[in-house]
Design a protein around this motif. Structure first.
Motif, mmCIF file in Angstrom:
data_model
loop_
_atom_site.group_PDB
_atom_site.id
_atom_site.type_symbol
_atom_site.label_atom_id
_atom_site.label_comp_id
_atom_site.label_asym_id
_atom_site.label_seq_id
_atom_site.Cartn_x
_atom_site.Cartn_y
_atom_site.Cartn_z
ATOM 1 N N ASP A 171 32.439 38.128 19.871
ATOM 2 C CA ASP A 171 33.893 38.110 19.752
ATOM 3 C C ASP A 171 34.285 38.577 18.344
ATOM 4 O OD1 ASP A 171 33.507 35.938 18.022
ATOM 5 O OD2 ASP A 171 34.240 34.461 19.452
ATOM 6 N N MET A 172 35.545 38.434 17.982
ATOM 7 C CA MET A 172 36.033 38.908 16.683
ATOM 8 C C MET A 172 35.393 38.190 15.503
ATOM 9 S SD MET A 172 40.050 39.689 17.337
ATOM 10 C CE MET A 172 40.467 38.193 18.203
ATOM 11 N N ASN A 173 34.882 36.987 15.746
ATOM 12 C CA ASN A 173 34.245 36.205 14.680
ATOM 13 C C ASN A 173 32.738 36.390 14.643
ATOM 14 O OD1 ASN A 173 36.749 35.013 13.934
ATOM 15 N ND2 ASN A 173 36.573 33.685 15.728
ATOM 16 N N GLY A 174 32.214 37.253 15.498
ATOM 17 C CA GLY A 174 30.779 37.496 15.546
ATOM 18 C C GLY A 174 30.040 36.518 16.438
ATOM 19 N N LYS A 175 30.755 35.613 17.103
ATOM 20 C CA LYS A 175 30.134 34.620 17.970
ATOM 21 C C LYS A 175 29.785 35.253 19.322
ATOM 22 C CE LYS A 175 31.087 30.402 20.465
ATOM 23 N NZ LYS A 175 32.163 29.707 21.135
ATOM 24 N N PRO A 176 28.529 35.095 19.789
ATOM 25 C CA PRO A 176 28.148 35.642 21.096
ATOM 26 C C PRO A 176 28.811 34.868 22.243
ATOM 27 C CG PRO A 176 26.256 34.610 20.005
ATOM 28 C CD PRO A 176 27.427 34.470 19.095
ATOM 29 N N ASN A 177 29.293 35.606 23.234
ATOM 30 C CA ASN A 177 29.952 35.016 24.392
ATOM 31 C C ASN A 177 29.448 35.660 25.669
ATOM 32 O OD1 ASN A 177 32.520 33.300 23.517
ATOM 33 N ND2 ASN A 177 32.298 34.985 22.075
ATOM 34 N N SER A 178 29.164 34.843 26.661
ATOM 35 C CA SER A 178 28.796 35.336 27.982
ATOM 36 C C SER A 178 30.078 35.679 28.740
ATOM 37 C CB SER A 178 28.023 34.253 28.737
ATOM 38 O OG SER A 178 28.076 34.487 30.127
ATOM 39 N N ILE A 179 30.129 36.866 29.322
ATOM 40 C CA ILE A 179 31.305 37.260 30.095
ATOM 41 C C ILE A 179 31.533 36.285 31.248
ATOM 42 C CG2 ILE A 179 32.248 39.060 31.619
ATOM 43 C CD1 ILE A 179 30.954 41.125 29.745
ATOM 44 N N HIS A 180 30.457 35.857 31.920
ATOM 45 C CA HIS A 180 30.601 34.925 33.042
ATOM 46 C C HIS A 180 31.136 33.576 32.580
ATOM 47 C CE1 HIS A 180 28.104 36.679 36.585
ATOM 48 N NE2 HIS A 180 28.943 37.556 36.078
ATOM 49 N N GLU A 181 30.689 33.111 31.443
ATOM 50 C CA GLU A 181 31.192 31.828 30.945
ATOM 51 C C GLU A 181 32.670 31.921 30.583
ATOM 52 O OE1 GLU A 181 28.705 30.234 27.831
ATOM 53 O OE2 GLU A 181 26.922 30.399 29.101
ATOM 54 N N LEU A 182 33.075 33.048 30.007
ATOM 55 C CA LEU A 182 34.490 33.226 29.665
ATOM 56 C C LEU A 182 35.352 33.326 30.920
ATOM 57 C CD1 LEU A 182 34.286 35.770 26.705
ATOM 58 C CD2 LEU A 182 34.693 33.296 26.575
ATOM 59 N N LEU A 238 40.916 39.252 34.592
ATOM 60 C CA LEU A 238 41.349 40.616 34.313
ATOM 61 C C LEU A 238 40.451 41.136 33.198
ATOM 62 C CD1 LEU A 238 43.470 42.828 34.858
ATOM 63 C CD2 LEU A 238 44.859 41.783 33.052
ATOM 64 N N PHE A 239 39.685 42.169 33.494
ATOM 65 C CA PHE A 239 38.756 42.746 32.528
ATOM 66 C C PHE A 239 39.286 44.130 32.165
ATOM 67 C CE2 PHE A 239 35.149 45.014 30.952
ATOM 68 C CZ PHE A 239 34.406 44.065 30.280
ATOM 69 N N ILE A 240 39.587 44.337 30.888
ATOM 70 C CA ILE A 240 40.148 45.623 30.443
ATOM 71 C C ILE A 240 39.267 46.203 29.340
ATOM 72 C CG2 ILE A 240 42.127 46.814 29.421
ATOM 73 C CD1 ILE A 240 43.921 44.615 30.566
ATOM 74 N N ASN A 285 47.071 31.278 34.215
ATOM 75 C CA ASN A 285 46.165 30.712 35.226
ATOM 76 C C ASN A 285 44.931 31.589 35.478
ATOM 77 O OD1 ASN A 285 47.817 28.455 35.695
ATOM 78 N ND2 ASN A 285 49.124 29.690 37.015
ATOM 79 N N TYR A 286 44.796 32.625 34.678
ATOM 80 C CA TYR A 286 43.684 33.571 34.815
ATOM 81 C C TYR A 286 42.988 33.709 33.470
ATOM 82 C CZ TYR A 286 46.925 34.676 38.592
ATOM 83 O OH TYR A 286 47.788 34.585 39.647
ATOM 84 N N ASN A 287 41.905 34.443 33.460
ATOM 85 C CA ASN A 287 41.258 34.792 32.201
ATOM 86 C C ASN A 287 41.406 36.283 31.979
ATOM 87 O OD1 ASN A 287 40.099 32.402 30.975
ATOM 88 N ND2 ASN A 287 38.898 32.248 32.842
ATOM 89 N N ILE A 288 41.597 36.657 30.729
ATOM 90 C CA ILE A 288 41.703 38.060 30.357
ATOM 91 C C ILE A 288 40.597 38.350 29.353
ATOM 92 C CG2 ILE A 288 43.127 39.833 29.273
ATOM 93 C CD1 ILE A 288 45.595 38.194 30.109
ATOM 94 N N ILE A 289 39.775 39.346 29.664
ATOM 95 C CA ILE A 289 38.700 39.758 28.763
ATOM 96 C C ILE A 289 38.986 41.199 28.355
ATOM 97 C CG2 ILE A 289 36.230 40.143 28.483
ATOM 98 C CD1 ILE A 289 35.785 37.932 30.600
ATOM 99 N N VAL A 327 42.678 34.370 26.641
ATOM 100 C CA VAL A 327 42.501 35.764 26.227
ATOM 101 C C VAL A 327 41.284 35.857 25.319
ATOM 102 C CG1 VAL A 327 43.527 37.722 25.003
ATOM 103 C CG2 VAL A 327 44.981 36.219 26.389
ATOM 104 N N HIS A 328 40.387 36.775 25.654
ATOM 105 C CA HIS A 328 39.138 36.913 24.908
ATOM 106 C C HIS A 328 38.923 38.375 24.519
ATOM 107 C CE1 HIS A 328 38.376 32.907 26.505
ATOM 108 N NE2 HIS A 328 38.702 33.407 27.682
ATOM 109 N N PHE A 329 38.727 38.628 23.233
ATOM 110 C CA PHE A 329 38.428 39.965 22.737
ATOM 111 C C PHE A 329 36.930 40.046 22.464
ATOM 112 C CE2 PHE A 329 42.916 39.716 21.880
ATOM 113 C CZ PHE A 329 43.368 41.016 22.021
ATOM 114 N N LEU A 330 36.270 41.039 23.052
ATOM 115 C CA LEU A 330 34.831 41.200 22.885
ATOM 116 C C LEU A 330 34.490 42.603 22.403
ATOM 117 C CD1 LEU A 330 33.531 39.423 26.110
ATOM 118 C CD2 LEU A 330 33.765 38.465 23.802
ATOM 119 N N LEU A 331 33.406 42.685 21.664
ATOM 120 C CA LEU A 331 32.949 43.944 21.095
ATOM 121 C C LEU A 331 31.676 44.409 21.798
ATOM 122 C CD1 LEU A 331 33.763 45.828 18.801
ATOM 123 C CD2 LEU A 331 32.311 44.497 17.295
ATOM 124 N N ASP A 332 31.727 45.598 22.362
ATOM 125 C CA ASP A 332 30.605 46.193 23.106
ATOM 126 C C ASP A 332 29.877 47.197 22.210
ATOM 127 O OD1 ASP A 332 28.925 46.905 25.220
ATOM 128 O OD2 ASP A 332 30.386 48.259 26.127
#
Length: 174
Positions: free
Chosen positions: A48-59, A66-68, A93-97, A122-127
């Protein structure tokens, strides 16, 4: 007179070659873009923006998601995410990645400008390694994917998409 015929012949040959080249590229682009998105939300771990690893499924949890895939310098992405941010409370009521390959500083600046980064859904992730981009075969942004609560694809879009349509698709996935 022979010069005129040579010029005409050269022009016709050049035009024909250009036409064939453009036609073959259109066929290739059409074939590539007709490939459907993967039916299941991928479970990659991204920072994420803080460098913390996040699993897409967990988020995504067990909620429609909604995955954009976006790029903050893309005019269409700016417009789409700007529209989404104005109606962000309708997505509670949804998650946004939101995922990008951009440098983290650019992602942070864009997230700040949208004013939605502090929303818990809302979750911002870096690929950085473009794993997700390869999985989805991203060719254009924004690429938008709606998944149901079981992480199955409900709908996919490329480019600007009506917010009402996205909400409608996510609601089907409960």
């Amino acid at each position: 007179m022979n010069k005129i015929y040579l010029i005409i012949l050269f022009t016709v040959l050049l035009g024909s070659t250009a036409y064939l080249a453009v036609s073959s590229q259109k066929d290739n682009l059409t074939n590539e873009s007709n490939q459907p998105a993967p039916r299941v939300l991928p479970d990659y771990t991204l920072s994420d923006m803080n460098g913390k690893p996040n699993s897409i499924h967990e988020l995504a949890e067990n909620k429609p998601t909604l995955f954009i895939y976006f790029n903050s310098t893309c005019h269409l992405c700016q417009e789409e995410l700007g529209s989404l941010s104005k109606r962000i409370d309708e997505f509670k009521n949804y998650n946004i990645i939101l995922t990008t390959v951009q440098p983290v500083e650019e992602m942070i600046g864009f997230a700040n400008s949208l004013g939605i980064k502090d929303k818990s859904f809302v979750h911002f992730l870096l690929d950085t390694e473009m794993k997700v981009a390869s999985y989805f075969q991203i060719r254009s942004v924004p690429s938008i994917f709606c998944y149901d609560s079981k992480k199955q694809l409900v709908a996919e879009y490329v480019g600007i998409t009506e917010i009402d349509l996205l909400i409608e698709q996510l609601a089907k996935g409960k």
